[in-house]
Structures are given as C-alpha cells and as structure tokens.
Design an enzyme around this catalytic site. Structure first.
Site, PDB file in Angstrom:
ATOM      1  N   LYS A  15      -6.970  -5.985  11.202  1.00  0.00           N
ATOM      2  CA  LYS A  15      -6.321  -4.807  10.618  1.00  0.00           C
ATOM      3  C   LYS A  15      -7.133  -3.581  10.985  1.00  0.00           C
ATOM      4  CE  LYS A  15      -5.697  -2.562   6.130  1.00  0.00           C
ATOM      5  NZ  LYS A  15      -5.729  -2.683   4.662  1.00  0.00           N
ATOM      6  N   GLU A  39      -7.691   5.633  -5.908  1.00  0.00           N
ATOM      7  CA  GLU A  39      -8.516   4.450  -5.638  1.00  0.00           C
ATOM      8  C   GLU A  39      -9.972   4.620  -6.049  1.00  0.00           C
ATOM      9  OE1 GLU A  39      -9.567   1.370  -1.959  1.00  0.00           O
ATOM     10  OE2 GLU A  39      -8.234   3.079  -1.608  1.00  0.00           O
ATOM     11  N   GLU A  56      -1.723  -7.564   3.577  1.00  0.00           N
ATOM     12  CA  GLU A  56      -2.612  -6.412   3.759  1.00  0.00           C
ATOM     13  C   GLU A  56      -3.576  -6.280   2.573  1.00  0.00           C
ATOM     14  OE1 GLU A  56      -2.339  -1.555   4.231  1.00  0.00           O
ATOM     15  OE2 GLU A  56      -0.506  -2.706   4.502  1.00  0.00           O
ATOM     16  N   GLU A  78       5.342   6.284   6.017  1.00  0.00           N
ATOM     17  CA  GLU A  78       4.364   6.025   4.955  1.00  0.00           C
ATOM     18  C   GLU A  78       3.336   7.151   4.860  1.00  0.00           C
ATOM     19  OE1 GLU A  78       0.716   2.957   4.120  1.00  0.00           O
ATOM     20  OE2 GLU A  78       2.638   2.052   4.652  1.00  0.00           O
ATOM     21  N   LYS A 118       2.531   9.731   1.763  1.00  0.00           N
ATOM     22  CA  LYS A 118       1.196   9.904   1.175  1.00  0.00           C
ATOM     23  C   LYS A 118       0.762  11.373   1.220  1.00  0.00           C
ATOM     24  CE  LYS A 118      -0.532   5.238   2.042  1.00  0.00           C
ATOM     25  NZ  LYS A 118      -1.346   4.381   2.930  1.00  0.00           N
TER      26      LYS A 118
END
Length: 432
Positions: A190, A240, A284, A416, A420
């Site tokens: 990834k 986060e 993911e 995406e 964001k």
C-alpha cells in the site's frame, strides 16, 4: 475580556517580586475563571507576537493556546531531553508540530500557556534561562506589556483568483497507475499518495479565522493551528489520533477506509454499513492495524485491538480501530518514531512507501501528515496533521491523500481526495 486582563495583572505582580539571578525554570500558574465569553483562539490571533499555537482535543475536553517561546526545539527528541533535565516538573508541556519526516519538528516551551481541561482553566507563565531568571523575568514583563486587547476575528470574505493542483488530474491518473503497477509487482502492499491544491485569493487570508470556522463546523476532530509569523501558518482539523500516552499507558488507532458522508442520517448510515462490509476498505484498515501492532510489539505489553467503528465527519466517514497497550518504558521519541508516519499516511512497507512518495509526489509534504500536539514527562498527545492547510499571505495550500492498494481506481481516489479537501475548502468559499 475581564478574565485574561485579571490573570495577566496577577502575573505582573508575581514578576515584580524578587527573583534570583540564577539559571533554571520557574512556573507561575494563575487560575482562570471561565465566567465570560473568552475565546482562546481569538485572544491568540490578536497578539503581535509569534509563534502562536492552538490545539483542541477532538472530544473538546482539552484546549490550549500558547504564545511566544522561551525555548524552541527542532525535534521531539531534543524536546524530550530538555524535559528530562527538569524532571521535578513532570507536567511541563512542550507544544508544536512534527513534520512528515518525524526527525524534524517545530516545538516550543511557551512564554504563556492558557489551558482548559473540562471546566477548569489556568494561565501559566514560564521563566527559563541558563544564565539568569531575573533577566528573563524582565523580558517576561516586557512581553506581557506588549500584548494587545482581543479583537474579533474577521469574516472570511474571500475572492478566489486562481487554483492549481499538484499533481493535476492527468498527473494523478499516471501516479495511481504507477503505484498499482508497483503493488502488482509485490514491491509494495500500500502507498498513500497526496495532492496539494494551491488556492490564490485576491487578498491575504486570516489563518485564525479559517481555524475558527473549521472548529465550528468540523466536529469530532482535533483542531490545531500554528502561526509562524503574521502571514504564515499551518492549521487543520484532523479526525485521527497518532497516540495518547498517560505515563506508560498508550492509545493509538488505525483510521483508514473512507466513504462519503450524507446530510440525511439514514443515507449516511447506509453508506457507513457499506463501509463496514467493503472488502477493499476493510483490507486497507487491517493493513494499518497489523503494521501498528508489528511496530509496537517489541516495546509494549499485550496489544488490545478494539472492534471496528464508523467515524462520521462532516464530509466523509472512516473506518477506525482503536489499539490500547502498555509501554515497557514511557518514551515519546520511541512512540513517534515507531508510529509516524503511520501506514494510513505513508504505506506498507513503510520505508519503501516513503521512498515512493519522495520520488513521485510533485510537492514537499512538510508538516502535512506529520503530527500536532504536546509532550510532557507525565503525559503526551499528538494527532495526525491531516485535513490541513498551509497559509502563506494570499495563498492557501490544501492537502488530501488516499490509500492506494491493489485494485484502486484513479477516478474514485480523485473523488476521495476531493471529499477530504472539502472539509476546509468549503469554508474558504462559503462566507463570501
């Protein structure tokens, strides 16, 4: 703004008393009643002094506004070494940013630190000198005398005059194809690739006003703001946590996997249910969980991975798995180096992903995807500096990234990162 005036006057009285001409640290704490409409961010932004740093924990329980620096540190490691020299002050906090490359930081022991924890607040002043505290007290009095009254933050009346993406859409498509080819060749599992969008406006952008607007609308987020000078700042509203440490107890999390949010609660719930069941997004997220556990296993006790949750934000929803453990030894440098950059902002394997980013992204990440928060000997907390922007006079650089794995589609990933970036972008275009 009665509370702040009273607290500063009280500090001036302390500073006018006899202070030794000796090296060291001295701390003055003044209780700060929350009985008026004091806004710490507005107070900070009114001051003609830099650096300025603002931070709010994502549940809103903890908030800080710090001003000026009596000591500055270019890495978290050097900040931690400083704190260990003064272990008789275990709650001495150093605030600021760590860059995407975690060896580099912009951290400070502030002159003034306003801090609120739940319903209690205080104003703290630090004296620090390796020569004479008496001399530093004189400087502190001059510092307080230079402070300005609070002015209301201006409305964001902005006129967009230009826009540029790094990379542009064609460049993004090529970048994703290169990444998926590299993943197919089993060199990477990834890689998280980002886009920087430069928005040019007809006049300078007030960074604190952007922060205030984001704080008001982007709920369930950490809010962070660092003004380096009158026209240069880095800020954001991040969902986060990088890590939170209380003595040796450590909490971190894997936040990876994304779907759009929706204003209709039932439709948002349906999208969240899809996210919980989608193989690509679950994969993911689990890659990030496994990477964190692997990084921590040599320096912690048992790792507890909690069940997945859907975190609903203003524009997007994310998969989150919390990870709780106990460190063998309380060490913030170790936490930072093991956890940053996480697989959610870099990729797996980490070093190969970082090399891919360095060679192929057409801009420098700098503070983006680093971390923002504080450390002390007793406790520390940093959020990942996502959903962020760099403001330089009339240019706002927005950052957004997407995790690329086997099967990633360039068009979906572009959508995406648009979603964001919209968390901050819409603020810049809604108050015209």
């Amino acid at each position: 703004m009665h509370s702040i005036t009273t607290a500063l006057e009280s500090l001036m009285r302390h500073l006018s008393q006899e202070i030794p001409a000796a090296p060291g640290i001295r701390i003055y704490d003044i209780p700060f009643p929350l009985n008026d409409a004091f806004d710490a961010l507005g107070w900070l932004a009114s001051q003609p002094v830099w650096p300025q740093f603002y931070w709010q924990q994502r549940n809103g329980d903890e908030e800080a506004a710090v001003l000026g620096a009596v000591a500055a540190f270019s890495s978290l490691e050097s900040a931690q070494q400083f704190l260990r020299q003064y272990d008789n002050h275990p709650d001495l906090r150093i605030w600021g940013l760590n860059a995407f490359e975690p060896q580099r930081g912009n951290l400070l022991l502030p002159r003034l630190e306003w801090r609120r924890c739940a319903g209690a607040a205080s104003l703290r002043l630090h004296l620090y000198s390796d020569v004479s505290l008496r001399e530093d007290a004189a400087q502190a009095m001059a510092f307080i005398s230079s402070l300005a009254n609070v002015k209301p933050l201006p409305a964001l009346r902005l006129s967009l005059t230009g826009e540029q993406n790094w990379p542009d859409k064609a460049g993004w498509t090529n970048l994703i194809k290169l990444a998926t080819q590299t993943i197919a060749g089993e060199e990477l599992d990834k890689v998280v690739l980002a886009r920087a969008t430069d928005l040019q406006f007809s006049q300078s952008v007030n960074a604190a006003a952007v922060m205030a607007s984001s704080r008001r609308l982007n709920l369930n987020c950490y809010h962070f703001f660092m003004a380096f000078s009158a026209d240069s700042a880095f800020l954001g509203s991040s969902p986060e946590r990088l890590y939170r440490r209380r003595d040796a107890a450590l909490r971190t999390e894997a936040l990876a996997g994304t779907v759009a949010n929706h204003p209709d609660d039932h439709r948002a719930w349906q999208l969240g249910e899809w996210l919980m069941k989608d193989d690509k997004n679950q994969r993911e997220n689990m890659l990030v969980v496994e990477d964190i556990c692997q990084r921590l296993q040599g320096c912690t006790q048992t790792l507890d991975v909690l069940p997945p949750q859907v975190l609903r934000l203003r524009k997007v929803q994310h998969l989150r798995r919390c990870i709780w453990t106990e460190l063998n030894q309380a060490d913030d440098t170790l936490c930072l180096m093991q956890l940053q950059p996480t697989a959610a902002v870099a990729g797996i394997p980490r070093e190969l992903a970082r090399e891919f980013i360095q060679h192929n992204e057409p801009f420098e990440r700098e503070w983006y995807a680093g971390s923002a928060g504080y450390l002390s000997l007793r406790q520390s907390e940093f959020c990942v500096s996502l959903r962020s922007a760099k403001i330089s006079a009339n240019v706002v650089r927005l950052y957004a990234g997407a995790g690329i794995v086997r099967g990633s589609d360039p068009e979906q990933e572009w959508q995406e990162i648009d979603n964001k970036a919209a968390g901050l972008r819409t603020l810049l275009q809604m108050e015209g």
